[in-house]
Design a protein around this motif. Structure first.
Motif, PDB file in Angstrom:
ATOM      1  N   TYR A   1       0.833  -1.208   0.000  1.00 42.89           N
ATOM      2  CA  TYR A   1       0.000   0.000   0.000  1.00 42.89           C
ATOM      3  C   TYR A   1       0.864   1.254   0.000  1.00 42.89           C
ATOM      4  CZ  TYR A   1      -4.615  -2.102   0.645  1.00 42.89           C
ATOM      5  OH  TYR A   1      -5.798  -2.770   0.451  1.00 42.89           O
ATOM      6  N   LEU A   2       1.920   1.285   0.801  1.00 47.55           N
ATOM      7  CA  LEU A   2       2.767   2.470   0.870  1.00 47.55           C
ATOM      8  C   LEU A   2       3.428   2.768  -0.473  1.00 47.55           C
ATOM      9  CD1 LEU A   2       4.483   1.849   4.328  1.00 47.55           C
ATOM     10  CD2 LEU A   2       3.004   3.777   3.786  1.00 47.55           C
ATOM     11  N   SER A   3       3.948   1.754  -1.123  1.00 48.37           N
ATOM     12  CA  SER A   3       4.675   1.959  -2.381  1.00 48.37           C
ATOM     13  C   SER A   3       3.764   2.273  -3.551  1.00 48.37           C
ATOM     14  CB  SER A   3       5.503   0.709  -2.704  1.00 48.37           C
ATOM     15  OG  SER A   3       4.654  -0.403  -2.942  1.00 48.37           O
ATOM     16  N   GLY A   4       2.466   2.039  -3.401  1.00 52.20           N
ATOM     17  CA  GLY A   4       1.563   2.202  -4.528  1.00 52.20           C
ATOM     18  C   GLY A   4       1.467   0.969  -5.398  1.00 52.20           C
ATOM     19  N   GLY A   5       2.125  -0.123  -4.992  1.00 50.98           N
ATOM     20  CA  GLY A   5       2.068  -1.351  -5.766  1.00 50.98           C
ATOM     21  C   GLY A   5       0.684  -1.967  -5.799  1.00 50.98           C
ATOM     22  N   LYS A   6      -0.083  -1.757  -4.742  1.00 49.56           N
ATOM     23  CA  LYS A   6      -1.448  -2.277  -4.713  1.00 49.56           C
ATOM     24  C   LYS A   6      -2.295  -1.634  -5.820  1.00 49.56           C
ATOM     25  CE  LYS A   6      -5.509  -3.616  -2.999  1.00 49.56           C
ATOM     26  NZ  LYS A   6      -6.139  -4.869  -3.406  1.00 49.56           N
ATOM     27  N   VAL A   7      -2.227  -0.321  -5.938  1.00 45.03           N
ATOM     28  CA  VAL A   7      -2.984   0.385  -6.979  1.00 45.03           C
ATOM     29  C   VAL A   7      -2.468  -0.001  -8.359  1.00 45.03           C
ATOM     30  CG1 VAL A   7      -3.607   2.657  -7.866  1.00 45.03           C
ATOM     31  CG2 VAL A   7      -3.444   2.285  -5.395  1.00 45.03           C
ATOM     32  N   LYS A   8      -1.154  -0.100  -8.495  1.00 45.14           N
ATOM     33  CA  LYS A   8      -0.570  -0.468  -9.785  1.00 45.14           C
ATOM     34  C   LYS A   8      -1.033  -1.851 -10.222  1.00 45.14           C
ATOM     35  CE  LYS A   8       2.650   1.305 -12.630  1.00 45.14           C
ATOM     36  NZ  LYS A   8       2.650   2.692 -13.124  1.00 45.14           N
ATOM     37  N   ARG A   9      -1.114  -2.771  -9.286  1.00 42.51           N
ATOM     38  CA  ARG A   9      -1.548  -4.126  -9.623  1.00 42.51           C
ATOM     39  C   ARG A   9      -3.009  -4.155 -10.047  1.00 42.51           C
ATOM     40  NH1 ARG A   9      -2.236  -8.182  -4.795  1.00 42.51           N
ATOM     41  NH2 ARG A   9      -4.220  -7.064  -4.776  1.00 42.51           N
TER      42      ARG A   9
END
Length: 510
Positions: free
Chosen positions: A114-122
């Motif tokens: 969540y912090l890195s933005g990987g969740k949104v990117k995925r």
């Protein structure tokens, strides 16, 4: 001949890569099957999954958290993850504080994503990783990746065996990144970054976490020529003048280029340098606040190692200084000490950007234009979210375990309802308290209802049979003598008279 820049001979980055490669090759024997597999039968893994090595858990390097405190932090983090956009936009300082205290181990992988933005990117690229994973990949990069697999954390149980699930997932993630960014390809320093992510999340999540770190947090670090890491080395050296003038003058005196000691620190985000407990705490803050945390860690290590004249007595030249920086005192890398020192370093993201512009101008003056121009650097999780606002469904948490409970048949439901109704009927109501009529009613009192049950028989203990009955007052205040031989029909009147007698005795006593 080497060029002279900023009073120091410039270093060929190709030789740096070769030096790092030879250094890793010396350690590659640690990952052989004969040595590593021998440890698994004799030694137990620590809390982080290490069976040995310098990064194994020890009480001196780690700071334990009481279980009750850990449970409280888990509840708080679960609440934040359920309302992530509101916390990031309105209460980001609280998120930062909780990252500084340390993310609970059970939620660290989810929080990092969540912090890195990987969740949104995925969520915005559904099926992309599976598509890249199914492609064969460029043979030029595949050979290099396969050679580096056994070098990544050879003492960790996940990567201990050649061809194990850890190395397979690491190969998939790195191969997918070369297909996702063919202009960058593969760099050796990406392997430990991906390996750390794989220790905390599945391969697909680790891939998107690696994408975010390479694109948003450390852009240009892994591109050909490594120009970005050289620029950050000059930024670190300039910031050191303000944080520790003694260490700055010593490095300047011996013309020690920053890329000689900070390349592995920055490119691997200290994952190969610090004890593992400290690595996790640094990453918690790094993914929250951005690259300024990496700069602060480097400044703390330089200050603590070279920051006093007494420590410099043993460093009379370049060789001695480099040896000291390669073997930093464990006291300075201890989790509690290091985190406190990091938070006290007066370096902000604005300071880094200001110095970055200065170094860009100096680079163009001495070397010309940059060959590779990376995207602007994002300083922290909040900036990343504001740059790419997520949709509500992108932040929705997917359950890891789904239980399908079959619905009970209607007959069973009817049986349950019948049992519930029987239970309600069987519940006894509290008995009502009967009111005893006043034996001496007043004229204003309402007359008692005729439906009252007859009074109970007289108590033998309160009325003595030997005493003659007293006269009774009627409603006209006239005395009437009771009959000496009352008929059987007048038995209720006798009971009422004895009851009145008992009540009058109590009134007299009270």
């Amino acid at each position: 001949m080497a060029k002279i820049e900023n009073g120091r001979p410039s270093v060929d980055m190709g030789s740096i890569r070769t030096l790092n490669s030879s250094h890793i090759e010396d350690e590659s024997s640690l990952g052989s099957d004969s040595e590593i597999n021998g440890f698994t039968s004799e030694r137990q893994t620590d809390r982080y999954g290490f069976i040995g090595g310098a990064q194994q858990y020890s009480e001196e390097s780690a700071q334990d958290v009481p279980p009750e405190v850990l449970r409280q932090r888990e509840v708080k983090w679960l609440d934040m993850l359920s309302h992530w956009d509101k916390w990031m936009l309105k209460r980001f300082n609280k998120v930062r504080l909780r990252c500084q205290k340390g993310i609970p181990p059970a939620l660290r992988g989810r929080a990092w994503l969540y912090l890195s933005g990987g969740k949104v990117k995925r969520e915005q690229n559904q099926g992309k990783f599976q598509e890249l994973d199914s492609q064969p990949g460029d043979p030029k990069w595949l050979d290099v990746i396969e050679k580096d697999l056994h070098r990544q954390f050879p003492f960790h149980e996940m990567f201990v065996s050649r061809g194990g699930h850890g190395q397979q997932d690491l190969f998939r993630v790195l191969k997918a990144y070369t297909l996702y960014k063919p202009e960058e390809g593969y760099c050796q320093a990406q392997a430990p970054i991906a390996a750390v992510l794989l220790m905390h999340m599945p391969a697909e999540d680790a891939f998107w976490g690696l994408v975010q770190i390479c694109e948003k947090y450390l852009p240009g670090y892994y591109s050909p020529g490594l120009e970005a890491i050289q620029l950050d080395g000059e930024i670190l050296f300039a910031l050191l003048r303000r944080v520790s003038p003694i260490a700055f003058r010593h490095l300047e005196k011996h013309k020690i280029d920053p890329v000689l000691y900070m390349t592995e620190w920055f490119m691997c985000a200290f994952s190969r340098t610090l004890p593992w407990a400290s690595v996790l705490r640094v990453w918690d803050m790094f993914l929250c606040d951005g690259v300024k945390i990496i700069f602060r860690v480097g400044l703390v290590l330089l200050k603590c190692t070279l920051g006093t004249r007494e420590k410099l007595k043993t460093c009379q030249g370049l060789y001695e200084t480099m040896e000291l920086l390669r073997a930093i005192d464990p006291r300075y890398m201890q989790e509690g000490f290091l985190v406190r020192e990091i938070l006290e370093v007066p370096v902000t993201a604005r300071d880094i950007e200001r110095e970055h512009h200065t170094q860009i101008k100096r680079w163009k003056k001495n070397r010309g234009e940059l060959n590779f121009k990376p995207a602007p650097r994002m300083h922290g999780a909040r900036i990343i979210m504001l740059a790419e606002p997520p949709r509500r469904q992108d932040l929705k948490q997917n359950p890891t375990i789904v239980l399908e409970v079959p619905e009970p048949p209607q007959q069973l439901n009817k049986g349950k309802e019948e049992r519930k109704s029987k239970k309600k009927k069987s519940i006894k109501k509290p008995p009502t308290i009967e009111e005893i009529p006043n034996p001496y009613p007043l004229p204003t009192d309402p007359s008692p209802p005729s439906s009252n049950p007859p009074a109970p028989p007289p108590d033998s203990s309160s009325v003595a049979p030997e005493t003659p009955p007293e006269t009774k007052m009627d409603s006209n205040n006239q005395q009437t003598a009771p009959p000496t031989d009352p008929p059987a029909a007048n038995e209720p009147a006798l009971q009422e008279s004895t009851q009145s007698l008992s009540s009058s005795e109590q009134d007299t006593y009270l």
